[in-house]
Write a protein that holds these residues in place. Structure first.
Motif, PDB file in Angstrom:
ATOM      1  N   SER A  48       0.832  -1.196   0.000  1.00  0.00           N
ATOM      2  CA  SER A  48       0.000   0.000   0.000  1.00  0.00           C
ATOM      3  C   SER A  48       0.873   1.255   0.000  1.00  0.00           C
ATOM      4  O   SER A  48       1.975   1.263   0.560  1.00  0.00           O
ATOM      5  N   ILE A  49       0.373   2.317  -0.619  1.00  0.00           N
ATOM      6  CA  ILE A  49       1.146   3.562  -0.621  1.00  0.00           C
ATOM      7  C   ILE A  49       1.219   4.151   0.781  1.00  0.00           C
ATOM      8  O   ILE A  49       2.148   4.897   1.086  1.00  0.00           O
ATOM      9  N   LEU A  50       0.277   3.805   1.641  1.00  0.00           N
ATOM     10  CA  LEU A  50       0.350   4.264   3.030  1.00  0.00           C
ATOM     11  C   LEU A  50       1.494   3.561   3.761  1.00  0.00           C
ATOM     12  O   LEU A  50       2.279   4.202   4.465  1.00  0.00           O
ATOM     13  N   ASP A  51       1.601   2.242   3.599  1.00  0.00           N
ATOM     14  CA  ASP A  51       2.719   1.504   4.194  1.00  0.00           C
ATOM     15  C   ASP A  51       4.039   1.938   3.582  1.00  0.00           C
ATOM     16  O   ASP A  51       5.059   2.014   4.265  1.00  0.00           O
ATOM     17  N   LEU A  52       4.029   2.211   2.295  1.00  0.00           N
ATOM     18  CA  LEU A  52       5.226   2.668   1.595  1.00  0.00           C
ATOM     19  C   LEU A  52       5.725   3.978   2.180  1.00  0.00           C
ATOM     20  O   LEU A  52       6.924   4.128   2.456  1.00  0.00           O
ATOM     21  N   SER A  53       4.826   4.919   2.418  1.00  0.00           N
ATOM     22  CA  SER A  53       5.251   6.211   2.963  1.00  0.00           C
ATOM     23  C   SER A  53       5.772   6.063   4.381  1.00  0.00           C
ATOM     24  O   SER A  53       6.756   6.711   4.762  1.00  0.00           O
ATOM     25  N   ILE A  54       5.173   5.199   5.180  1.00  0.00           N
ATOM     26  CA  ILE A  54       5.643   4.989   6.552  1.00  0.00           C
ATOM     27  C   ILE A  54       7.023   4.344   6.552  1.00  0.00           C
ATOM     28  O   ILE A  54       7.926   4.760   7.288  1.00  0.00           O
ATOM     29  N   ASP A  55       7.221   3.310   5.715  1.00  0.00           N
ATOM     30  CA  ASP A  55       8.525   2.634   5.640  1.00  0.00           C
ATOM     31  C   ASP A  55       9.616   3.570   5.141  1.00  0.00           C
ATOM     32  O   ASP A  55      10.748   3.551   5.645  1.00  0.00           O
ATOM     33  N   MET A  56       9.292   4.400   4.157  1.00  0.00           N
ATOM     34  CA  MET A  56      10.284   5.346   3.647  1.00  0.00           C
ATOM     35  C   MET A  56      10.625   6.391   4.708  1.00  0.00           C
ATOM     36  O   MET A  56      11.784   6.782   4.848  1.00  0.00           O
ATOM     37  N   TYR A  57       9.641   6.841   5.464  1.00  0.00           N
ATOM     38  CA  TYR A  57       9.898   7.802   6.545  1.00  0.00           C
ATOM     39  C   TYR A  57      10.852   7.204   7.576  1.00  0.00           C
ATOM     40  O   TYR A  57      11.806   7.858   8.002  1.00  0.00           O
ATOM     41  N   HIS A  58      10.619   5.945   7.966  1.00  0.00           N
ATOM     42  CA  HIS A  58      11.495   5.302   8.937  1.00  0.00           C
ATOM     43  C   HIS A  58      12.906   5.105   8.383  1.00  0.00           C
ATOM     44  O   HIS A  58      13.891   5.256   9.114  1.00  0.00           O
ATOM     45  N   SER A  59      13.018   4.774   7.107  1.00  0.00           N
ATOM     46  CA  SER A  59      14.343   4.612   6.497  1.00  0.00           C
ATOM     47  C   SER A  59      15.110   5.928   6.502  1.00  0.00           C
ATOM     48  O   SER A  59      16.297   5.961   6.827  1.00  0.00           O
ATOM     49  N   ILE A  60      14.439   7.004   6.156  1.00  0.00           N
ATOM     50  CA  ILE A  60      15.104   8.303   6.110  1.00  0.00           C
ATOM     51  C   ILE A  60      15.488   8.773   7.505  1.00  0.00           C
ATOM     52  O   ILE A  60      16.577   9.302   7.718  1.00  0.00           O
ATOM     53  N   THR A  61      14.629   8.558   8.496  1.00  0.00           N
ATOM     54  CA  THR A  61      14.984   8.962   9.863  1.00  0.00           C
ATOM     55  C   THR A  61      16.131   8.120  10.403  1.00  0.00           C
ATOM     56  O   THR A  61      16.974   8.628  11.153  1.00  0.00           O
ATOM     57  N   ASN A  62      16.207   6.835  10.021  1.00  0.00           N
ATOM     58  CA  ASN A  62      17.343   6.012  10.444  1.00  0.00           C
ATOM     59  C   ASN A  62      18.641   6.509   9.832  1.00  0.00           C
ATOM     60  O   ASN A  62      19.687   6.486  10.484  1.00  0.00           O
ATOM     61  N   ILE A  63      18.594   6.957   8.579  1.00  0.00           N
ATOM     62  CA  ILE A  63      19.788   7.515   7.945  1.00  0.00           C
ATOM     63  C   ILE A  63      20.232   8.777   8.677  1.00  0.00           C
ATOM     64  O   ILE A  63      21.409   8.971   8.956  1.00  0.00           O
ATOM     65  N   LYS A  64      19.274   9.628   9.019  1.00  0.00           N
ATOM     66  CA  LYS A  64      19.611  10.863   9.733  1.00  0.00           C
ATOM     67  C   LYS A  64      20.185  10.560  11.104  1.00  0.00           C
ATOM     68  O   LYS A  64      21.122  11.219  11.551  1.00  0.00           O
ATOM     69  N   LYS A  65      19.642   9.561  11.805  1.00  0.00           N
ATOM     70  CA  LYS A  65      20.161   9.192  13.122  1.00  0.00           C
ATOM     71  C   LYS A  65      21.579   8.660  13.023  1.00  0.00           C
ATOM     72  O   LYS A  65      22.430   8.980  13.842  1.00  0.00           O
ATOM     73  N   SER A  66      21.850   7.831  12.009  1.00  0.00           N
ATOM     74  CA  SER A  66      23.196   7.274  11.871  1.00  0.00           C
ATOM     75  C   SER A  66      24.199   8.370  11.528  1.00  0.00           C
ATOM     76  O   SER A  66      25.344   8.332  11.978  1.00  0.00           O
ATOM     77  N   ARG A  67      23.782   9.361  10.755  1.00  0.00           N
ATOM     78  CA  ARG A  67      24.686  10.469  10.454  1.00  0.00           C
ATOM     79  C   ARG A  67      24.953  11.311  11.689  1.00  0.00           C
ATOM     80  O   ARG A  67      26.057  11.790  11.892  1.00  0.00           O
ATOM     81  N   ALA A  68      23.946  11.505  12.523  1.00  0.00           N
ATOM     82  CA  ALA A  68      24.141  12.281  13.734  1.00  0.00           C
ATOM     83  C   ALA A  68      25.074  11.566  14.711  1.00  0.00           C
ATOM     84  O   ALA A  68      25.889  12.195  15.377  1.00  0.00           O
ATOM     85  N   LEU A  69      24.983  10.238  14.767  1.00  0.00           N
ATOM     86  CA  LEU A  69      25.841   9.483  15.689  1.00  0.00           C
ATOM     87  C   LEU A  69      27.280   9.433  15.218  1.00  0.00           C
ATOM     88  O   LEU A  69      28.213   9.545  16.015  1.00  0.00           O
ATOM     89  N   THR A  70      27.488   9.277  13.906  1.00  0.00           N
ATOM     90  CA  THR A  70      28.860   9.165  13.400  1.00  0.00           C
ATOM     91  C   THR A  70      29.463  10.530  13.093  1.00  0.00           C
ATOM     92  O   THR A  70      30.683  10.635  12.979  1.00  0.00           O
ATOM     93  N   GLY A  71      28.646  11.540  12.953  1.00  0.00           N
ATOM     94  CA  GLY A  71      29.153  12.856  12.618  1.00  0.00           C
ATOM     95  C   GLY A  71      29.494  13.005  11.152  1.00  0.00           C
ATOM     96  O   GLY A  71      30.094  13.982  10.735  1.00  0.00           O
ATOM     97  N   ASN A  72      29.103  12.033  10.333  1.00  0.00           N
ATOM     98  CA  ASN A  72      29.406  12.057   8.903  1.00  0.00           C
ATOM     99  C   ASN A  72      28.204  12.647   8.161  1.00  0.00           C
ATOM    100  O   ASN A  72      27.235  11.954   7.896  1.00  0.00           O
ATOM    101  N   TRP A  73      28.284  13.923   7.826  1.00  0.00           N
ATOM    102  CA  TRP A  73      27.195  14.591   7.104  1.00  0.00           C
ATOM    103  C   TRP A  73      27.518  14.761   5.648  1.00  0.00           C
ATOM    104  O   TRP A  73      26.761  15.366   4.902  1.00  0.00           O
ATOM    105  N   ASN A  74      28.645  14.224   5.180  1.00  0.00           N
ATOM    106  CA  ASN A  74      29.005  14.312   3.769  1.00  0.00           C
ATOM    107  C   ASN A  74      28.232  13.274   2.980  1.00  0.00           C
ATOM    108  O   ASN A  74      28.036  12.154   3.421  1.00  0.00           O
ATOM    109  N   TRP A  75      27.823  13.638   1.810  1.00  0.00           N
ATOM    110  CA  TRP A  75      27.137  12.694   0.948  1.00  0.00           C
ATOM    111  C   TRP A  75      28.179  11.838   0.300  1.00  0.00           C
ATOM    112  O   TRP A  75      28.094  10.910  -0.276  1.00  0.00           O
TER     113      TRP A  75
END
Length: 75
Positions: A48-75
């Motif tokens: 479902s597009i609703l499940d898709l949007s929720i899963d994508m939101y969690h993936s993006i927030t996990n990426i942001k959390k890992s960048r905050a923990l490692t301090g690596n903000w470079n793409w």
């Protein structure tokens, strides 16, 4: 005539909201220093597009959390 219009436009919209469907999903890719380096890839297909949007939101927030923990903000 109206039945064809309803089936043609509203049936696919309803299928996108269904739990399981036959539509192609989205590939979520996180690239590294250039486009040849893929750091992370997730395929979302047949959900479902609703499940898709929720899963994508969690993936993006996990990426942001890992960048905050490692301090690596470079793409």
């Amino acid at each position: 005539m109206i039945e064809k219009i309803i089936y043609r436009f509203f049936a696919p919209a309803g299928a996108l909201l269904a739990d399981h469907n036959h539509f192609r999903g989205i590939n979520l890719v996180r690239f590294g220093a250039n486009l040849n380096i893929m750091l992370d890839r997730k395929d979302y297909e047949g959900i479902s597009i609703l499940d898709l949007s929720i899963d994508m939101y969690h993936s993006i927030t996990n990426i942001k959390k890992s960048r905050a923990l490692t301090g690596n903000w470079n793409w």
